[in-house]
Every structure is written in structure tokens, then in C-alpha cells.
Write an enzyme that holds these catalytic residues in place. Structure first.
Site, PDB file in Angstrom:
ATOM      1  N   GLU A 137       0.835  -1.216   0.000  1.00  0.00           N
ATOM      2  CA  GLU A 137       0.000   0.000   0.000  1.00  0.00           C
ATOM      3  C   GLU A 137       0.868   1.264   0.000  1.00  0.00           C
ATOM      4  OE1 GLU A 137      -3.569   1.949   2.767  1.00  0.00           O
ATOM      5  OE2 GLU A 137      -2.222   0.439   3.618  1.00  0.00           O
ATOM      6  N   LYS A 189      -9.439   2.437  -2.172  1.00  0.00           N
ATOM      7  CA  LYS A 189      -9.770   1.968  -0.832  1.00  0.00           C
ATOM      8  C   LYS A 189     -11.105   2.537  -0.359  1.00  0.00           C
ATOM      9  CE  LYS A 189      -7.325   1.578   3.632  1.00  0.00           C
ATOM     10  NZ  LYS A 189      -6.055   1.948   4.291  1.00  0.00           N
ATOM     11  N   CYS A 191      -5.614  -2.950   2.912  1.00  0.00           N
ATOM     12  CA  CYS A 191      -5.359  -2.809   4.343  1.00  0.00           C
ATOM     13  C   CYS A 191      -6.634  -2.903   5.206  1.00  0.00           C
ATOM     14  CB  CYS A 191      -4.593  -1.509   4.588  1.00  0.00           C
ATOM     15  SG  CYS A 191      -3.610  -1.501   6.123  1.00  0.00           S
TER      16      CYS A 191
END
Length: 271
Positions: A43, A112, A146
Site C-alpha cells: 500500500e 480503498k 489494508c
């Protein structure tokens, strides 16, 4: 069908895209002799969590990053799940993953959805709006970033659309390493899929990161795991195993999606 995976567990230079591109190019050159099918990056690999300077260092429209990974994918004839980068858009900065195939064609992108308030993401980033589905090596895949792994309902939406491999890219902190390992195994078990998870190593001014990139099979067994240091984690996955596990315990056939919706509606009416 077997696929050879390489996760680049990098120590990211804080707020320095030029240096991080050099590190990625160097590592891909190094591992290309091993002929991986898919290379995975962590990431925010171009900037790290230098969020206060995103107006200065974020990639305008992702154009620089896309050109960079397209060149590497084509020159090394390898698929690249390019972690994620800070991308400037008309509505703000997003935390965005790009996927390039062996021919250097961008075959997917995902921003995300769940922003992590403990690291101030909600102050500097905008959430994504689309699912993370894509196809590599004739295989339906999903990509998430994540904090997304704490939301199993989001992962399941991708799996019911046929995904067999879940790619997770992260900057997961060391104090929650046990959560990282447990959540990834749980996502693999409940979705009967491979989980390929590439975390970063090292530290920034505010955090120490866990490393421990993982490859987990559809039974939830860890088949490869890195330590905390920068490294490349290599593993082979066999997609036939996904089909065998899903046949043996047919959870997707046994889902009661309409009942879940009805139960939620009934609960809301009573509350």
C-alpha cells in the site's frame, strides 16, 4: 493451474516517490530471473503515509504510476498488482491500486473504500466507489487495501462474483500483527479462496510496520510468510485447490442471501 507469486515487502522511503520507484524497479529486475507470474507491491508504496504533503507528492490522475508499472510489466512479461498509490482526482486524493497484465495493459483499479481514522486517512483521502474485481492469468481476482480486511461483508461481495484469489496490499502496523494474521486466515476460510497479502516493512516518523506478508490457502493454512524485514516472499498457488474446497463444503450454494436481507429489514422495522 499453478501461479507463481512474488510479494515485494519493501521499506518505503517516506514522501519520496523518486526513490521508491528506483527501489521497485531494482527489486523487479532482481527477481525477474525467478520468472514470477504475478508481482505484488504494498500500500502507498510511492509516498508512504506522508499524508500532510499529498497535495505536493500525490500522482495526478495516477498517470505517472500507470506508465511506470506498464513499462515494467511489459519489459519483464509479468503481471503486476501495483499495491496502491495516492492519486489526485477532481474530488480529492484517493488511495488507489492499479493492476497491469503481462502486456502492460491496465486491467483493473480499485480505490480503498474504508478509510482508517487511527492514521488520519479520513482527513486527507476520499473513499473509493467501485469494487476491486479484475482478471489475471484467466482467473477472477479481487483486490482490497489494508483496513478493508476488517469488513468481511465487503470481501464477500467480491467472492460471490466469482473471485478465487484475494490480493491484499497494506501498511499494517506491528502492534496489531496478530490481527493481521488472524483476519487474513479468516477471510481465506470463509471465502474458500487464496489470500495474497503484501505488507510493507520498516518504519516512518509515526509508525513501525509489521511486515509478515502472507500467502494463505483456501483452508486457511499459511503456505508462505515473511518476517519483519524487507524481502521478497515467493509462493506457488494451485487454483484447482479453490475449486476442490468449494465443492467439498459448498458454502456459496448454501448461502441464504434473501433471508439475510429480509432479517435486516425486519430488524430495522422493529428498532
Amino acid at each position: 493451474m499453478t501461479i507463481k507469486i512474488a510479494c515485494l515487502q519493501l521499506d518505503i522511503a517516506f514522501g519520496n516517490p523518486n526513490e521508491n520507484e528506483r527501489r521497485v524497479e531494482r527489486e523487479i529486475e532482481k527477481i525477474s530471473k525467478d520468472h514470477p507470474d504475478i508481482i505484488v507491491l504494498p500500500e502507498l508504496w510511492t509516498t508512504g503515509y506522508d499524508l500532510t504533503r499529498l497535495d505536493e507528492i500525490a500522482d495526478e490522475g495516477g498517470m505517472r504510476t500507470k506508465a511506470f508499472i506498464q513499462k515494467l510489466a511489459k519489459s519483464h512479461h509479468v503481471n503486476i498488482v501495483a499495491g496502491s498509490i495516492a492519486r489526485k482526482t477532481d474530488r480529492g486524493v484517493t488511495n488507489t491500486m492499479y493492476i497491469a497484465d503481462r502486456n502492460g495493459i491496465i486491467v483493473g483499479e480499485y480505490s480503498k473504500l474504508h478509510l482508517f481514522q487511527l492514521m488520519d486517512e479520513h482527513l486527507y483521502l476520499q473513499p473509493g466507489e467501485e469494487m476491486g474485481l479484475f482478471t489475471l492469468e484467466n482467473t477472477r481476482c479481487a483486490g482490497v487495501i489494508c483496513y478493508d480486511i476488517r469488513f468481511p461483508e465487503w470481501i464477500r461481495i467480491h467472492m460471490v462474483q466469482g473471485a478465487e484469489v484475494l490480493f491484499v496490499v497494506a501498511e499494517w502496523p506491528l502492534p496489531r500483527l496478530s490481527h493481521w494474521r488472524t483476519l487474513l486466515a479468516a477471510r481465506a476460510i470463509e471465502n474458500q479462496c487464496y489470500v495474497i497479502a503484501c505488507n510493507r516493512a520498516g518504519s516512518d516518523p509515526n509508525n513501525v510496520f509489521a511486515g509478515h506478508s502472507l500467502v494463505v490457502d483456501p483452508w486457511g493454512e499459511i503456505i508462505a510468510e515473511a518476517n519483519e524485514e524487507p524481502c521478497t516472499l515467493m509462493a506457488q498457488i494451485d487454483l484447482q485447490k479453490v475449486r476442490e474446497v468449494r465443492k467439498q463444503i459448498p458454502i456459496f450454494a448454501d448461502r441464504r442471501a434473501n433471508d439475510y436481507i429480509a432479517a435486516e429489514k425486519n430488524f430495522l422495522k422493529k428498532s
